[in-house]
Write an enzyme that holds these catalytic residues in place. Structure first.
Site, mmCIF file in Angstrom:
data_model
loop_
_atom_site.group_PDB
_atom_site.id
_atom_site.type_symbol
_atom_site.label_atom_id
_atom_site.label_comp_id
_atom_site.label_asym_id
_atom_site.label_seq_id
_atom_site.Cartn_x
_atom_site.Cartn_y
_atom_site.Cartn_z
ATOM 1 N N ASP A 112 0.729 -1.224 0.030
ATOM 2 C CA ASP A 112 -0.131 0.073 0.012
ATOM 3 C C ASP A 112 1.021 1.349 0.010
ATOM 4 O O ASP A 112 1.928 1.119 0.388
ATOM 5 C CB ASP A 112 -1.070 -0.173 1.244
ATOM 6 C CG ASP A 112 -1.894 1.034 1.138
ATOM 7 O OD1 ASP A 112 -2.056 1.490 -0.100
ATOM 8 O OD2 ASP A 112 -2.767 1.347 2.118
ATOM 9 N N ASN A 129 1.191 3.459 -2.952
ATOM 10 C CA ASN A 129 1.958 3.747 -4.142
ATOM 11 C C ASN A 129 1.755 5.356 -4.301
ATOM 12 O O ASN A 129 2.287 6.082 -5.013
ATOM 13 C CB ASN A 129 1.401 2.963 -5.225
ATOM 14 C CG ASN A 129 2.028 1.446 -5.052
ATOM 15 O OD1 ASN A 129 3.122 1.247 -4.266
ATOM 16 N ND2 ASN A 129 1.763 0.541 -5.909
ATOM 17 N N GLY A 130 0.311 5.412 -4.469
ATOM 18 C CA GLY A 130 -0.349 6.781 -4.595
ATOM 19 C C GLY A 130 0.190 8.102 -3.650
ATOM 20 O O GLY A 130 0.967 9.122 -4.330
ATOM 21 N N ARG A 131 0.189 7.681 -2.505
ATOM 22 C CA ARG A 131 0.633 8.796 -1.592
ATOM 23 C C ARG A 131 2.375 8.883 -1.784
ATOM 24 O O ARG A 131 2.680 9.970 -1.476
ATOM 25 C CB ARG A 131 0.732 8.383 -0.080
ATOM 26 C CG ARG A 131 -0.633 8.956 0.098
ATOM 27 C CD ARG A 131 -1.067 8.046 1.601
ATOM 28 N NE ARG A 131 -1.491 6.725 1.031
ATOM 29 C CZ ARG A 131 -1.572 5.784 2.130
ATOM 30 N NH1 ARG A 131 -1.443 6.036 3.361
ATOM 31 N NH2 ARG A 131 -2.221 4.417 2.029
ATOM 32 N N ARG A 136 -11.926 2.513 -8.293
ATOM 33 C CA ARG A 136 -11.274 3.745 -8.739
ATOM 34 C C ARG A 136 -11.284 4.163 -10.388
ATOM 35 O O ARG A 136 -11.964 3.490 -10.947
ATOM 36 C CB ARG A 136 -9.834 3.279 -8.731
ATOM 37 C CG ARG A 136 -9.243 3.035 -7.091
ATOM 38 C CD ARG A 136 -7.739 2.700 -7.140
ATOM 39 N NE ARG A 136 -7.610 2.254 -5.538
ATOM 40 C CZ ARG A 136 -6.369 2.310 -5.274
ATOM 41 N NH1 ARG A 136 -5.147 2.600 -5.892
ATOM 42 N NH2 ARG A 136 -6.184 1.906 -3.858
ATOM 43 N N ASN A 160 -10.843 -2.408 -5.793
ATOM 44 C CA ASN A 160 -10.141 -1.460 -6.476
ATOM 45 C C ASN A 160 -10.765 -1.117 -7.819
ATOM 46 O O ASN A 160 -10.393 -0.039 -8.411
ATOM 47 C CB ASN A 160 -8.512 -2.030 -6.723
ATOM 48 C CG ASN A 160 -7.771 -1.947 -5.457
ATOM 49 O OD1 ASN A 160 -6.706 -2.895 -5.286
ATOM 50 N ND2 ASN A 160 -8.010 -0.975 -4.527
ATOM 51 N N SER A 219 -7.276 -5.338 -5.477
ATOM 52 C CA SER A 219 -8.383 -6.029 -4.733
ATOM 53 C C SER A 219 -9.600 -5.934 -5.553
ATOM 54 O O SER A 219 -9.717 -4.994 -6.529
ATOM 55 C CB SER A 219 -8.689 -5.217 -3.189
ATOM 56 O OG SER A 219 -9.167 -3.999 -3.450
ATOM 57 N N THR A 220 -10.706 -6.626 -5.394
ATOM 58 C CA THR A 220 -11.945 -6.618 -6.060
ATOM 59 C C THR A 220 -12.618 -5.064 -6.123
ATOM 60 O O THR A 220 -13.277 -4.617 -6.874
ATOM 61 C CB THR A 220 -12.897 -7.753 -5.367
ATOM 62 O OG1 THR A 220 -13.204 -7.442 -4.160
ATOM 63 C CG2 THR A 220 -12.560 -9.008 -5.717
ATOM 64 N N GLU A 267 1.464 -12.974 12.593
ATOM 65 C CA GLU A 267 2.007 -11.837 13.270
ATOM 66 C C GLU A 267 1.727 -10.647 12.360
ATOM 67 O O GLU A 267 2.122 -10.674 11.214
ATOM 68 C CB GLU A 267 3.366 -12.169 13.502
ATOM 69 C CG GLU A 267 3.784 -13.158 14.661
ATOM 70 C CD GLU A 267 2.979 -12.808 16.020
ATOM 71 O OE1 GLU A 267 3.162 -11.639 16.274
ATOM 72 O OE2 GLU A 267 2.937 -13.913 16.541
ATOM 73 N N ARG A 282 1.926 -4.667 6.220
ATOM 74 C CA ARG A 282 1.314 -3.559 5.518
ATOM 75 C C ARG A 282 1.955 -2.196 5.747
ATOM 76 O O ARG A 282 2.282 -1.661 6.625
ATOM 77 C CB ARG A 282 -0.061 -3.372 6.112
ATOM 78 C CG ARG A 282 -0.852 -2.437 5.160
ATOM 79 C CD ARG A 282 -2.236 -2.205 5.365
ATOM 80 N NE ARG A 282 -2.930 -1.485 4.393
ATOM 81 C CZ ARG A 282 -4.325 -1.525 3.975
ATOM 82 N NH1 ARG A 282 -5.151 -2.417 4.659
ATOM 83 N NH2 ARG A 282 -4.672 -0.822 3.102
HETATM 84 C C1 IPE Z 1 -5.405 -2.861 -0.565
HETATM 85 O O1 IPE Z 1 -5.200 -1.455 -0.636
HETATM 86 C C2 IPE Z 1 -5.373 -3.315 -1.736
HETATM 87 C C3 IPE Z 1 -3.913 -3.558 -2.249
HETATM 88 C C4 IPE Z 1 -2.896 -3.143 -1.826
HETATM 89 C C5 IPE Z 1 -3.833 -3.947 -3.728
HETATM 90 P P1 IPE Z 1 -6.278 -0.201 -0.749
HETATM 91 O O2 IPE Z 1 -5.527 0.970 -0.655
HETATM 92 O O3 IPE Z 1 -7.074 -0.453 -1.712
HETATM 93 O O4 IPE Z 1 -7.014 -0.282 0.640
HETATM 94 P P2 IPE Z 1 -7.780 0.789 1.492
HETATM 95 O O5 IPE Z 1 -9.048 1.151 0.519
HETATM 96 O O6 IPE Z 1 -7.306 1.757 2.004
HETATM 97 O O7 IPE Z 1 -8.494 -0.135 2.502
HETATM 98 C C1 IPE Z 2 -1.283 0.319 -3.367
HETATM 99 O O1 IPE Z 2 -1.317 1.749 -3.391
HETATM 100 C C2 IPE Z 2 -1.697 -0.184 -4.817
HETATM 101 C C3 IPE Z 2 -2.994 -0.759 -5.254
HETATM 102 C C4 IPE Z 2 -3.905 -0.482 -4.308
HETATM 103 C C5 IPE Z 2 -3.240 -1.279 -6.370
HETATM 104 P P1 IPE Z 2 -2.352 2.675 -3.479
HETATM 105 O O2 IPE Z 2 -2.634 3.019 -4.908
HETATM 106 O O3 IPE Z 2 -3.622 2.394 -2.683
HETATM 107 O O4 IPE Z 2 -1.480 3.949 -2.674
HETATM 108 P P2 IPE Z 2 -2.256 5.080 -1.907
HETATM 109 O O5 IPE Z 2 -2.939 4.216 -0.858
HETATM 110 O O6 IPE Z 2 -3.272 5.777 -2.405
HETATM 111 O O7 IPE Z 2 -1.095 5.964 -1.299
HETATM 112 MG MG MG Z 3 -4.023 2.317 -0.710
#
Ligand code: IPE
Ligand code: IPE
Ligand code: MG
Length: 238
Positions: free
Chosen positions: A15, A17-19, A66, A63, A60-61, A201, A182
């Site tokens: 988790d 990548n976007g930030r 988005r 996702n 994830s399902t 754990e 995570r």
């Molecule tokens: C969980 O991350 C799914 C993946 C890492 C692929 P999300 O970023 O989608 O989860 P939430 O929405 O913050 O719970």
């Molecule tokens: C995880 O990073 C990758 C996927 C869910 C595909 P995010 O895309 O959820 O990144 P944030 O949470 O927006 O920073």
């Molecule tokens: Mg995320």
């Protein structure tokens, strides 16, 4: 480094990548791209460390909620990764398998998944289980349906069904998760491998996935090595 105990099955919710991208003034897709490079490094490192199974949450399902732009970018990226970017990982003896549903996935993604599974099916160093279009509750419901179907056709004796062999009906029959990581500071499981994480754990870090390198992985493994896993029993160390 030599670990007292190397986890057999590590699972990572990749988790942040976007930030990561936002902090650098880049587009979200740059974060996903960088994250894919990190995944390659970690898969190699896991093989090196003798970790038998590495599960990663790639999509994830949920996702699919988005923007089409982001979803399409990710789907194209998956095709690219499976077709061209995992050569070193394959050479290191990693067997690639997938967990998730094919529903709603573009044909090219399904095709690329099949090819890479086939190419790596005889590898036995480490299993890389890529959870793509994956949901933990969905997985359990699907398994329950398979069980019901077999029972209906007289092919399953319910007396013989237990919590271990139930794994046969999940997307992949893997050992229980020992260590769940995570990244990016979120402290939730977001519908990831609910059945398999019963005694895992948990390790949470604020580091965003693209920056979660071998050193960060080592920190998680060190932390794990110092945990007392009790499985309901009374503490054994001492
Ligand atoms: C969980 O991350 C799914 C993946 C890492 C692929 P999300 O970023 O989608 O989860 P939430 O929405 O913050 O719970
Ligand atoms: C995880 O990073 C990758 C996927 C869910 C595909 P995010 O895309 O959820 O990144 P944030 O949470 O927006 O920073
Ligand atoms: Mg995320």
């Amino acid at each position: 480094m030599n670990y007292v105990e190397v986890p057999r099955h590590v699972a990572i919710i990749m988790d942040g990548n976007g930030r990561w991208a936002k902090k650098k003034g880049l587009r979200r897709r740059e974060g996903h791209l960088e994250g894919s490079k990190t995944l390659e490094k970690l898969a190699l490192y896991a093989a090196d460390k003798n970790i038998k199974c590495l599960s990663v949450y790639a999509f994830s399902t949920d996702n699919f909620k988005r923007s089409a732009d982001e979803v399409n970018f990710l789907m194209d990226l998956f095709v690219k990764i499976f077709k061209t970017k995992l050569n070193k990982v394959i050479e290191a003896g990693v067997k690639i398998v997938f967990s998730g549903s094919e529903d709603n996935l573009p044909e090219e993604v399904i095709e690329a998944m099949k090819i890479i599974c086939d190419k790596t099916k005889n590898n036995d160093k480490t299993i890389l289980n890529v959870c793509l279009n994956y949901g933990g509750q969905e997985e359990i419901v699907e398994a329950a349906k398979k069980v019901a179907e077999l029972y209906k056709n007289g092919k399953l004796n319910l007396e013989e069904l237990d919590k271990v062999n139930f794994g046969r009906y999940l997307y992949q029959d893997l050992p229980p998760i020992d260590l769940l990581i995570r990244t990016s500071g979120e402290m939730r499981v977001s519908n990831f491998m609910l059945y398999q994480m019963s005694y895992a754990e948990f390790y949470f870090t604020n580091v965003c996935f693209p920056d979660f390198d071998e050193r960060e992985f080592d920190k998680a493994l060190d932390d794990y090595a110092n945990r007392d896993r009790k499985f309901g029993k009374v503490k054994e160390r001492e």
